[in-house]
Design an enzyme around this catalytic site. Structure first.
Site, PDB file in Angstrom:
ATOM      1  N   HIS A 166     -29.990  23.648 144.404  1.00  0.00           N
ATOM      2  CA  HIS A 166     -29.059  24.799 143.842  1.00  0.00           C
ATOM      3  C   HIS A 166     -29.649  25.657 142.921  1.00  0.00           C
ATOM      4  O   HIS A 166     -30.347  25.114 142.111  1.00  0.00           O
ATOM      5  CB  HIS A 166     -27.791  24.140 143.068  1.00  0.00           C
ATOM      6  CG  HIS A 166     -26.876  23.359 144.380  1.00  0.00           C
ATOM      7  ND1 HIS A 166     -26.223  22.240 143.936  1.00  0.00           N
ATOM      8  CD2 HIS A 166     -26.504  23.923 145.573  1.00  0.00           C
ATOM      9  CE1 HIS A 166     -25.552  21.690 145.125  1.00  0.00           C
ATOM     10  NE2 HIS A 166     -25.600  22.659 146.014  1.00  0.00           N
ATOM     11  N   GLU A 169     -29.527  25.488 139.053  1.00  0.00           N
ATOM     12  CA  GLU A 169     -29.868  24.055 138.296  1.00  0.00           C
ATOM     13  C   GLU A 169     -31.400  24.013 138.155  1.00  0.00           C
ATOM     14  O   GLU A 169     -32.090  23.205 138.548  1.00  0.00           O
ATOM     15  CB  GLU A 169     -29.428  22.977 139.404  1.00  0.00           C
ATOM     16  CG  GLU A 169     -28.040  23.447 139.415  1.00  0.00           C
ATOM     17  CD  GLU A 169     -27.372  22.129 140.481  1.00  0.00           C
ATOM     18  OE1 GLU A 169     -28.049  21.290 141.074  1.00  0.00           O
ATOM     19  OE2 GLU A 169     -26.121  22.484 140.902  1.00  0.00           O
ATOM     20  N   HIS A 294     -30.503  17.210 140.801  1.00  0.00           N
ATOM     21  CA  HIS A 294     -29.194  18.143 140.538  1.00  0.00           C
ATOM     22  C   HIS A 294     -29.157  18.386 139.046  1.00  0.00           C
ATOM     23  O   HIS A 294     -29.426  17.434 138.514  1.00  0.00           O
ATOM     24  CB  HIS A 294     -28.189  18.254 141.409  1.00  0.00           C
ATOM     25  CG  HIS A 294     -28.356  18.258 142.899  1.00  0.00           C
ATOM     26  ND1 HIS A 294     -27.602  19.483 143.515  1.00  0.00           N
ATOM     27  CD2 HIS A 294     -28.916  17.728 143.997  1.00  0.00           C
ATOM     28  CE1 HIS A 294     -28.064  19.266 144.860  1.00  0.00           C
ATOM     29  NE2 HIS A 294     -28.686  18.343 145.134  1.00  0.00           N
ATOM     30  N   GLU A 364     -27.509  13.656 138.946  1.00  0.00           N
ATOM     31  CA  GLU A 364     -27.041  14.766 138.284  1.00  0.00           C
ATOM     32  C   GLU A 364     -27.371  14.815 136.876  1.00  0.00           C
ATOM     33  O   GLU A 364     -27.109  14.023 136.075  1.00  0.00           O
ATOM     34  CB  GLU A 364     -25.636  15.022 138.300  1.00  0.00           C
ATOM     35  CG  GLU A 364     -24.907  14.963 139.476  1.00  0.00           C
ATOM     36  CD  GLU A 364     -24.942  16.444 140.259  1.00  0.00           C
ATOM     37  OE1 GLU A 364     -25.193  17.538 139.350  1.00  0.00           O
ATOM     38  OE2 GLU A 364     -24.538  16.547 141.348  1.00  0.00           O
TER      39      GLU A 364
HETATM   40  O1  0X9 Z   1     -21.532  19.330 144.768  1.00  0.00           O
HETATM   41  C1  0X9 Z   1     -22.765  19.151 145.002  1.00  0.00           C
HETATM   42  O2  0X9 Z   1     -23.456  19.406 146.004  1.00  0.00           O
HETATM   43  C2  0X9 Z   1     -23.269  17.910 143.792  1.00  0.00           C
HETATM   44  N1  0X9 Z   1     -22.967  18.263 142.516  1.00  0.00           N
HETATM   45  S1  0X9 Z   1     -23.400  19.874 142.109  1.00  0.00           S
HETATM   46  O3  0X9 Z   1     -22.838  20.142 140.567  1.00  0.00           O
HETATM   47  N2  0X9 Z   1     -25.098  19.573 141.549  1.00  0.00           N
HETATM   48  O4  0X9 Z   1     -23.320  20.858 142.879  1.00  0.00           O
HETATM   49  C3  0X9 Z   1     -22.950  16.682 144.283  1.00  0.00           C
HETATM   50  C4  0X9 Z   1     -23.103  16.133 145.398  1.00  0.00           C
HETATM   51  C5  0X9 Z   1     -22.725  14.750 145.667  1.00  0.00           C
HETATM   52  N3  0X9 Z   1     -22.153  14.215 146.606  1.00  0.00           N
HETATM   53  C6  0X9 Z   1     -20.836  14.444 146.862  1.00  0.00           C
HETATM   54  N4  0X9 Z   1     -19.949  14.457 145.865  1.00  0.00           N
HETATM   55  N5  0X9 Z   1     -20.400  13.933 148.042  1.00  0.00           N
HETATM   56 ZN    ZN Z   2     -26.384  20.762 142.542  1.00  0.00          ZN
END
Ligand code: 0X9
Ligand code: ZN
Length: 424
Positions: A166, A169, A294, A364
């Site tokens: 991302h 990030e 992330h 994260e």
């Molecule tokens: O949403 C995402 O891609 C990730 N969080 S972020 O804030 N870095 O964008 C988390 C992905 C984790 N996977 C799931 N929640 N399925």
């Molecule tokens: Zn992310």
């Protein structure tokens, strides 16, 4: 040679904002930034006489501006015009705001990785796993003293760390870069790290989404950009790379709206960035663990992310839980199944575990929350503290790459429990 030129170009281009271009009208739409071979002052004078404004000279190459007609005429006369870019693309700042200048933009990351690998030629190998949509290289550095290149197959247990899926990030790029640096610097210095490097095959892909990352910083103030830079339609750009992997793609927690920040893309692996990761991972059957960095929230996430059910293989689930809770003791993050956060399909880790059985985590990183910590832009101070918090978890994962189930079946054999590595 091409690589060298590319570096020089990037270095020069990164200097551009601070240079003043006395001779050039940067507003002219037809203006190009070019590099031309000219070994002597006479040849350089000839270039200037023909209308090429030389701004800087590096060895036998002159860098500067001219319009397309002038460049075409120089080429016809036999001058070697090595690169040309519309000038407008390079007069934007393309860098982090001053406060955050310790963060690495793409050119600085490229430079830093090259320097590191040059410093440890027997230990580290660098290559590209493919190009981003806009043509930037997706760098990989491999730490393995027993192979000669990035692509030589290895039977030793493998692990891959990635960052920067991302764009905004940026801390998730700095952490794998620092981990890589730390491992190399401590080979033959720290016994634990030396043992790990001698017996593992370790890869770092610190910046998966270089296009998005550059776009996030190029105006001089952050754009909060998340996706890559695919033009989806007349209005909207970007595919969320962490929704573009194939496993259970498009089954929830992602969007078909091309303007959405979680746009899944037109098809699984529609993007060159995810395709490159796919090819990289699939062609290395020795990879047993994957960690995708992330930001933010201070979490340790493991599959599944696309559904609320937990992993059906009880042995795997036990290992995941044990690993996550163990690492959480060190970095103080919250360990949980990814979908406890929210459902998201098409992310890296569901794919790598779901299709290839690789033990896969998403960290994260800091800050823990938006307020007080700076959210996606936590400032320079966050880099070292985040590195410190995550060094033990990273070494632990490298250790377990031979057999992640060992986290449960024989935890005393991991170096952390065996030696109680207190030096860390
Ligand atoms: O949403 C995402 O891609 C990730 N969080 S972020 O804030 N870095 O964008 C988390 C992905 C984790 N996977 C799931 N929640 N399925
Ligand atoms: Zn992310």
């Amino acid at each position: 040679m091409l690589r060298l030129l590319f570096t020089i170009n990037l270095t020069i281009l990164s200097l551009l904002p601070s240079m003043s271009f006395a001779h050039s009208n940067l507003e002219e739409p037809n203006l190009y930034w070019a590099s031309i071979t000219a070994e002597t002052k006479e040849k350089r004078t000839e270039l200037v006489n023909q209308g090429f404004s030389i701004e800087t000279i590096v060895e036998d190459t002159s860098y500067g501006f001219a319009n397309q007609e002038i460049l075409d005429s120089l080429k016809l006369q036999g001058f070697d015009v090595k690169a040309e870019f519309p000038a407008a693309e390079f007069i934007r700042p393309q860098d982090f705001p001053n406060n955050d200048s310790v963060y690495h933009n793409y050119a600085e990351l490229t430079d830093e990785l090259r320097k590191l690998v040059a410093q440890y030629p027997k230990l580290a190998h660098m290559d590209t796993i493919g190009k981003t949509l806009e043509g930037r290289e997706m760098w990989v550095v491999r730490i393995n003293p027993n192979v000669d290149s990035t692509f030589e197959q290895s039977g030793t247990p493998g692990i891959v760390f990635m960052g920067g899926h991302h764009a905004r990030e940026h801390l998730s790029v700095e952490i794998p870069l620092l981990m890589l640096t730390h491992l190399l610097k401590n080979y033959n210095v720290d016994q634990t790290i030396t043992n790990l490097i001698n017996t593992r095959d370790i890869y770092f892909i610190p910046q998966v989404n270089a296009d998005g990352s550059e776009y996030d910083i190029e105006s001089g103030s952050y754009r909060h950009w998340r996706k890559n830079r695919k033009q989806n339609d007349a209005r909207c750009f970007g595919v969320d790379l962490n929704r573009n992997y194939s496993f259970q793609w498009g089954t929830g927690g992602s969007s078909t709206n091309p303007c959405s920040d979680v746009f899944m893309g037109a098809a699984p692996f529609s993007e060159p960035e995810t395709q490159a990761i796919k090819l990289f991972v699939e062609t290395r059957p020795n990879l047993k663990i994957l960690l995708s960095f992330h930001t933010f929230s201070e979490l340790i996430l493991y599959p599944w992310g696309h559904k609320y059910d937990s992993i059906s293989d009880a042995r795997d689930l036990g290992a995941y839980e044990k690993m996550a809770t163990t690492m959480a003791r060190w970095n103080k993050y919250t360990p949980q199944q990814a979908s406890d956060l929210y459902i998201a399909s098409g992310d890296t880790t569901d794919w790598s575990y779901g299709t290839l059985g690789i033990f896969s985590f998403t960290f994260e990183l800091s800050p823990r929350n938006m307020w007080g910590g700076g959210g996606f832009y936590p400032g320079p101070g966050a880099i070292q503290t985040t590195f410190n918090a995550n060094l033990k978890p990273v070494l632990y994962l490298i250790d377990l790459a031979d057999d992640p189930h060992r986290a449960v079946t024989a935890p005393e054999t991991t170096l952390f429990f065996r030696d109680q590595v207190t030096k860390l």
